[in-house]
Structure formats: structure tokens, C-alpha cells
Write a protein that holds these residues in place. Sequence first.
Motif, mmCIF file in Angstrom:
data_model
loop_
_atom_site.group_PDB
_atom_site.id
_atom_site.type_symbol
_atom_site.label_atom_id
_atom_site.label_comp_id
_atom_site.label_asym_id
_atom_site.label_seq_id
_atom_site.Cartn_x
_atom_site.Cartn_y
_atom_site.Cartn_z
ATOM 1 N N ALA A 74 37.962 49.934 69.994
ATOM 2 C CA ALA A 74 39.479 50.397 70.141
ATOM 3 C C ALA A 74 39.894 49.649 69.201
ATOM 4 O O ALA A 74 39.567 48.489 68.728
ATOM 5 C CB ALA A 74 39.797 49.878 71.555
ATOM 6 N N PRO A 75 40.982 50.194 68.511
ATOM 7 C CA PRO A 75 41.845 49.576 67.198
ATOM 8 C C PRO A 75 42.854 48.810 67.680
ATOM 9 O O PRO A 75 43.966 48.960 68.488
ATOM 10 C CB PRO A 75 42.574 50.880 66.700
ATOM 11 C CG PRO A 75 42.715 51.792 67.792
ATOM 12 C CD PRO A 75 41.724 51.738 68.711
ATOM 13 N N ALA A 76 42.474 47.406 67.487
ATOM 14 C CA ALA A 76 43.448 46.184 67.776
ATOM 15 C C ALA A 76 44.516 46.462 66.907
ATOM 16 O O ALA A 76 44.546 47.107 65.747
ATOM 17 C CB ALA A 76 42.647 44.948 67.621
ATOM 18 N N PRO A 77 45.699 45.474 67.299
ATOM 19 C CA PRO A 77 45.808 44.948 68.538
ATOM 20 C C PRO A 77 46.322 45.596 69.771
ATOM 21 O O PRO A 77 46.925 46.873 69.496
ATOM 22 C CB PRO A 77 46.819 43.952 68.262
ATOM 23 C CG PRO A 77 47.696 44.492 67.323
ATOM 24 C CD PRO A 77 46.822 45.484 66.478
ATOM 25 N N ALA A 108 38.839 45.831 67.740
ATOM 26 C CA ALA A 108 38.407 45.713 66.589
ATOM 27 C C ALA A 108 39.497 45.428 65.651
ATOM 28 O O ALA A 108 40.380 46.594 65.700
ATOM 29 C CB ALA A 108 37.515 46.770 66.100
ATOM 30 N N PRO A 109 39.838 44.574 64.762
ATOM 31 C CA PRO A 109 40.846 44.361 63.974
ATOM 32 C C PRO A 109 40.958 45.528 62.842
ATOM 33 O O PRO A 109 40.022 45.970 62.512
ATOM 34 C CB PRO A 109 40.688 43.083 63.308
ATOM 35 C CG PRO A 109 39.421 42.361 64.259
ATOM 36 C CD PRO A 109 38.827 43.302 64.861
ATOM 37 N N PRO A 110 42.156 45.753 62.463
ATOM 38 C CA PRO A 110 42.162 46.889 61.406
ATOM 39 C C PRO A 110 41.301 46.639 60.050
ATOM 40 O O PRO A 110 40.860 47.989 59.744
ATOM 41 C CB PRO A 110 43.701 47.003 61.169
ATOM 42 C CG PRO A 110 44.291 46.259 62.323
ATOM 43 C CD PRO A 110 43.544 45.278 62.821
ATOM 44 N N GLU A 111 41.003 45.308 59.734
ATOM 45 C CA GLU A 111 40.627 45.216 58.419
ATOM 46 C C GLU A 111 39.117 45.552 58.752
ATOM 47 O O GLU A 111 38.322 45.768 57.735
ATOM 48 C CB GLU A 111 40.985 43.700 57.970
ATOM 49 C CG GLU A 111 40.535 42.867 59.003
ATOM 50 C CD GLU A 111 41.549 42.232 59.809
ATOM 51 O OE1 GLU A 111 41.306 41.165 60.652
ATOM 52 O OE2 GLU A 111 42.609 43.066 60.057
ATOM 53 N N LEU A 112 38.661 45.170 59.765
ATOM 54 C CA LEU A 112 37.037 45.482 60.013
ATOM 55 C C LEU A 112 36.854 47.155 59.978
ATOM 56 O O LEU A 112 35.977 47.413 59.435
ATOM 57 C CB LEU A 112 36.550 44.710 61.233
ATOM 58 C CG LEU A 112 36.259 43.367 61.032
ATOM 59 C CD1 LEU A 112 35.627 42.984 62.446
ATOM 60 C CD2 LEU A 112 35.225 43.299 59.972
#
Length: 330
Positions: free
Chosen positions: A176-179, A239-243
Motif C-alpha cells: 500500500a502506498p504510504a503514508p 511502502a514509502p513513495p521513494e521505494l
Amino acid sequence: MLGGSHHVGRAVVETALERGDEVSTLNRGLSREPTPGVQTLIADRTVPEAVRRALGAGEWDAVVDTWAWAPRTVRDSARLLAGRAGHYGYVSSRGVHRWPWPPAADESAPLVDGDPASQDAADYAAAKRGGELAVTESFAGRALLARAGMILGPYEDVGRIPWWLRRLERGGRILAPAPADTPLQYLDVRDLATWMLSSAERGLAGAFTVTGPPGAITLGDLLTTALEVTGFDTELVWAPPELLQHYGLPLGMELGLRLPDGSVPSGMHDADVSAALAEGLTTRPLRETLAGTWAWLQAEGDPTPRADAPSPDTWLDAAAEQRLLAQLSH
């Protein structure tokens, strides 16, 4: 109802029938069986003479139109209906505002250019703006422009919540796209339909930003409530956006949370909707929207995606997801 077979059009027809309205639909008659209790008019909207023949000598209190392609088609229909309908409700889009959208934007935010005579549908924003101009040209003072944000709920054929529900249904661990506390702004299609019809009844005119109140829900609320409604045994791994960007996963773009370059857009989920709320727009709880969507999917199966909607495989590469999940589990 110009259209009436899919998503917003179908919701408007069903809501109108529930209100006790007399309903006519005008479409090609190719997508669904005629709805019981509805006067069915058959015509290709891109052929004005066919529309003229289908309309006959009919007169209507109000028209609702969801057309999202060449503005000239809206212009031709509006001209044919100008002398025989009292009110014209056009389902437009927040996309008519010039990008980037300013934070907390209202109806006064700058607009893109549009041409009501254009036959070009490639630029969605310009096409919708051209449609707005086409409607107001023939229905000056009698046109409602509903500049909708993200529309969810039953019959959605864009590929947002149905896609997520099918992902959750598979179970196991999913990205899921954090935050999780990212705010979301949306409107249930049935609430949009109710507001369009009640506004037509009152003769409401003008342009309105139409979506849910800002700050009402988050992405975490959306996905955890979906799990509660469906009962799926699925674990969300944020998962953090940068990852996500590093692994080539555009997850989050389907809900307008990210742009293709990985940046976070401003103004997407914080629109000022005070004008529409003051004119009677109401919104139902998130749980009702998700439950209604899931019940529809179970009853009818997955919808045929719109021709202009992304492929269901756009948002997630399964192999890349598994690689990132493996990294996040260490």
C-alpha cells in the motif's frame, strides 16, 4: 439522461426512478438492456440528425449529460434541447482547472482553454471545458456545471476501487502506498446523482466544485474499511513513495496521490467544496460507498473498463511487488 448505461449516468437514472421521476435515456442502446420504467430513445449522439429524430416532439424538465469526448457533440445536443428542456446539468471535472491546481482551490481557480466547436477529444481537460462552454452557450442561466473530483461507488469503470477490492480479495501481504494518513477526497456516485437531480429541480445554475469535504478520510481509512466491509484476510504493507519509485511501481497514481515522476501533487485532495455543500450536497459514510461497490461487483462481476481508462496491470507489477515486500520484511 444523455447516456445512462455506465457509472454516473446509470446512477442518475436509478436515483431518478427512486425519486419517482419520469425518465428518458438517449444512447446507442448497445451497452445494457433498457431499464424498466424508462423511455428509451436510440441514437448515436455524434450524428445530430439521428438525435433530432430520436427526440421527436419530446419536452423535458431537465437534462443530465456526462459526455467526456469531443465538445461539439455536447454543443449539438444542447442546441437541439435548448427550446424543449428547462435545465441542463453537465457532469464536468476538476480537470478544467489549469494545472498545477493551487491548494484549497475553489471555483475561481484558473481554467484551461476550451472550444465548444472542437471535435478533438485527446485533451480531456480541454474537452470538458469545451463541453462546459457548449452547455452555457445554449442554456445561459439554466446550466449547472458539476466539476467533479474523484467519483467512487457502484458502477465505477475507471479502475480505482474495483481494482483495489480485487487486490484485497487475493489475500496475503500486499503493498500500500504510504503514508497511511494521506488525505483523500472523493464523492459517492449516488450522492452526485442525488445532488444533480435536486439541483435541477431547484433550477440551480453555475459552476460548482463537487466532491467530498477535505480532510474527511485518509488512504488508511479507505483500505482498512475495505477490509472490514469485505472480511478479507489481507495484510497491508505500507511502502514509502521513494521505494515504490525505485522499484518502478506507480502505486498511488490510481488515486491521484502521485504523479508519473513520483512527485506528490498539490491541490488534488483538498478542494474547497463549501459552495456545493451550501447548495445541499450531502455525502454518505465511506463504509456505505465501499459496501455498495463490493455488492455490485459480486452481483455483476468486473465492469468493462472505459476505453480511456488505464489497463488494470498499470498500477502494479506482481514480480516487483514481491521483491519490495521481501525487502520490507527484513
